[in-house]
Scaffold this active site. Sequence first.
Site, PDB file in Angstrom:
ATOM      1  N   LYS A 185       0.795  -1.161   0.088  1.00 35.40           N
ATOM      2  CA  LYS A 185       0.129  -0.173   0.033  1.00 35.40           C
ATOM      3  C   LYS A 185       0.954   1.364   0.108  1.00 35.40           C
ATOM      4  O   LYS A 185       0.471   2.297  -0.525  1.00 35.40           O
ATOM      5  CB  LYS A 185      -0.927   0.306   1.200  1.00 35.40           C
ATOM      6  N   LYS A 220      -6.070 -11.852  -6.079  1.00 36.03           N
ATOM      7  CA  LYS A 220      -7.467 -11.990  -5.110  1.00 36.03           C
ATOM      8  C   LYS A 220      -8.666 -11.046  -5.391  1.00 36.03           C
ATOM      9  O   LYS A 220      -8.252  -9.934  -5.913  1.00 36.03           O
ATOM     10  CB  LYS A 220      -6.935 -12.010  -3.611  1.00 36.03           C
ATOM     11  N   LYS A 280     -11.892  -5.546  -2.566  1.00 40.89           N
ATOM     12  CA  LYS A 280     -12.734  -4.374  -2.536  1.00 40.89           C
ATOM     13  C   LYS A 280     -11.775  -3.159  -3.058  1.00 40.89           C
ATOM     14  O   LYS A 280     -12.527  -2.310  -3.658  1.00 40.89           O
ATOM     15  CB  LYS A 280     -13.036  -3.924  -1.058  1.00 40.89           C
TER      16      LYS A 280
HETATM   17  P1  AMP Z   1     -10.905  -7.102   4.640  1.00 35.65           P
HETATM   18  O1  AMP Z   1     -11.767  -6.761   3.398  1.00 35.65           O
HETATM   19  O2  AMP Z   1      -9.312  -6.789   4.430  1.00 35.65           O
HETATM   20  O3  AMP Z   1     -11.260  -6.526   5.832  1.00 35.65           O
HETATM   21  O4  AMP Z   1     -11.149  -8.411   4.989  1.00 35.65           O
HETATM   22  C1  AMP Z   1     -11.930  -9.236   5.651  1.00 35.65           C
HETATM   23  C2  AMP Z   1     -11.660 -10.572   5.668  1.00 35.65           C
HETATM   24  O5  AMP Z   1     -11.835 -11.208   4.341  1.00 35.65           O
HETATM   25  C3  AMP Z   1     -10.283 -11.212   5.849  1.00 35.65           C
HETATM   26  O6  AMP Z   1     -10.219 -12.378   6.654  1.00 35.65           O
HETATM   27  C4  AMP Z   1      -9.721 -11.503   4.781  1.00 35.65           C
HETATM   28  O7  AMP Z   1      -8.588 -12.267   4.883  1.00 35.65           O
HETATM   29  C5  AMP Z   1     -10.852 -12.060   3.866  1.00 35.65           C
HETATM   30  N1  AMP Z   1     -10.717 -11.768   2.395  1.00 35.65           N
HETATM   31  C6  AMP Z   1     -10.502 -10.538   1.847  1.00 35.65           C
HETATM   32  N2  AMP Z   1     -10.411 -10.799   0.434  1.00 35.65           N
HETATM   33  C7  AMP Z   1     -10.544 -12.171   0.362  1.00 35.65           C
HETATM   34  C8  AMP Z   1     -10.435 -12.921  -0.982  1.00 35.65           C
HETATM   35  N3  AMP Z   1     -10.232 -12.447  -2.140  1.00 35.65           N
HETATM   36  N4  AMP Z   1     -10.422 -14.369  -0.485  1.00 35.65           N
HETATM   37  C9  AMP Z   1     -10.741 -14.948   0.474  1.00 35.65           C
HETATM   38  N5  AMP Z   1     -10.653 -14.165   1.632  1.00 35.65           N
HETATM   39  C10 AMP Z   1     -10.617 -12.927   1.650  1.00 35.65           C
END
Ligand code: AMP
Length: 336
Positions: free
Chosen positions: A116, A199, A202
């Site tokens: 980032k 991956k 968002k």
């Molecule tokens: P975040 O959006 O970074 O707050 O992620 C929330 C949760 O979703 C975390 O446990 C991440 O590891 C999981 N996560 C986010 N993107 C993915 C993805 N593409 N595949 C699997 N898990 C994900």
Amino acid sequence: MNNSRKRVLSGIQPTHDSFHLGNHLGAVKNWVAMQDENDSFYCVVDLHSLTVETDPKVLRNRSMVSVAQLLALGLDPAKCTLFLQSQVPAHNQLAWIMECMTGFGEAGRMTQFKDKSSKNGADRTVVGLFTYPMLMAADILLYQADFVPVGEDQRQHIELTRDLGQRFNSKYGQTFQIPAPYIMKAGAKINDLQEPTSKMSKSSPSQTGVINILDTPEVNAKKIKSAVTDTGREVIFDEVSKPGVSNLLTIHSTISGQSIPELEEYFSGKGYGDLKSSVAEVVVDFLNPVRVRVNELLAEPAYLHSVLKLGAEKAEVVANQTLKQTYEALGLVPRD
Ligand code: AMP
Ligand code: TRP
């Protein structure tokens, strides 16, 4: 409370208007599965999301939409403790202690920070992004968590949490439970439908490969039907030569519960078009009631606030106890 139950903690950022399928399959689905047998704490980590500047109204709304989605996806406030991170001040208090235990170089090696900050440049990177993993360590250690269900991308942060917990315990005496990551193989990394080697995220610049939980069925079905597939015609799982098809099979399997070999068998002799239609159907059928339930919950803000209040009260009891032990162990003088 049954003491043989394991403690579980996890968090998710309210950074967008909707969670995506990767958040559900990589993380939230496991949160739901774990709430029955464990003493589980789940938080919407609104303080972490401040590392990205957001309009206050938007942040407030996203926090509530996040809570509504977690409930609609299956979290049950009678079984787990669901709360907002900012409503339990001990998170910030322990974070400072963790910052004082982390090496500058050690924090600089976190790949999420490196990615980032290198994208935005040093002058546009806030210090909070650098200290983000120490706040996350505080989130986890405060609850004496045994397990932390997350997607694969969070493994390094959990390793750091373990190191910090062990470092504290060996310097100041046993204070923290050392948590283990809980990363289910299937679903741990759901990839972007347009770029199936990265991956689903968002923050991807293009959202055409991201399935948002709250998008309409039409939008989601269209995105799935336009997913990038691979050369060849056979529907087989091979992440190296067929990343697109493998990602679709993973999505199907983690939602439908059918195993990958069963799906390969079912699609033998059929083509990529059949696979996409079937994935679209499975995803849309799963998401439809979730969307409806989210809207019902958002129409009841008083209920959502009452869930959060109860959650914060329950969380605070555990968090404050750990914080007190930590302060004592460090030699900070108590007020009374
Ligand atoms: P975040 O959006 O970074 O707050 O992620 C929330 C949760 O979703 C975390 O446990 C991440 O590891 C999981 N996560 C986010 N993107 C993915 C993805 N593409 N595949 C699997 N898990 C994900
Ligand atoms: N950093 C995590 C993510 O981006 C979110 C998070 C914050 C978290 N605190 C946590 C996850 C504690 C698990 C436990 O996904």
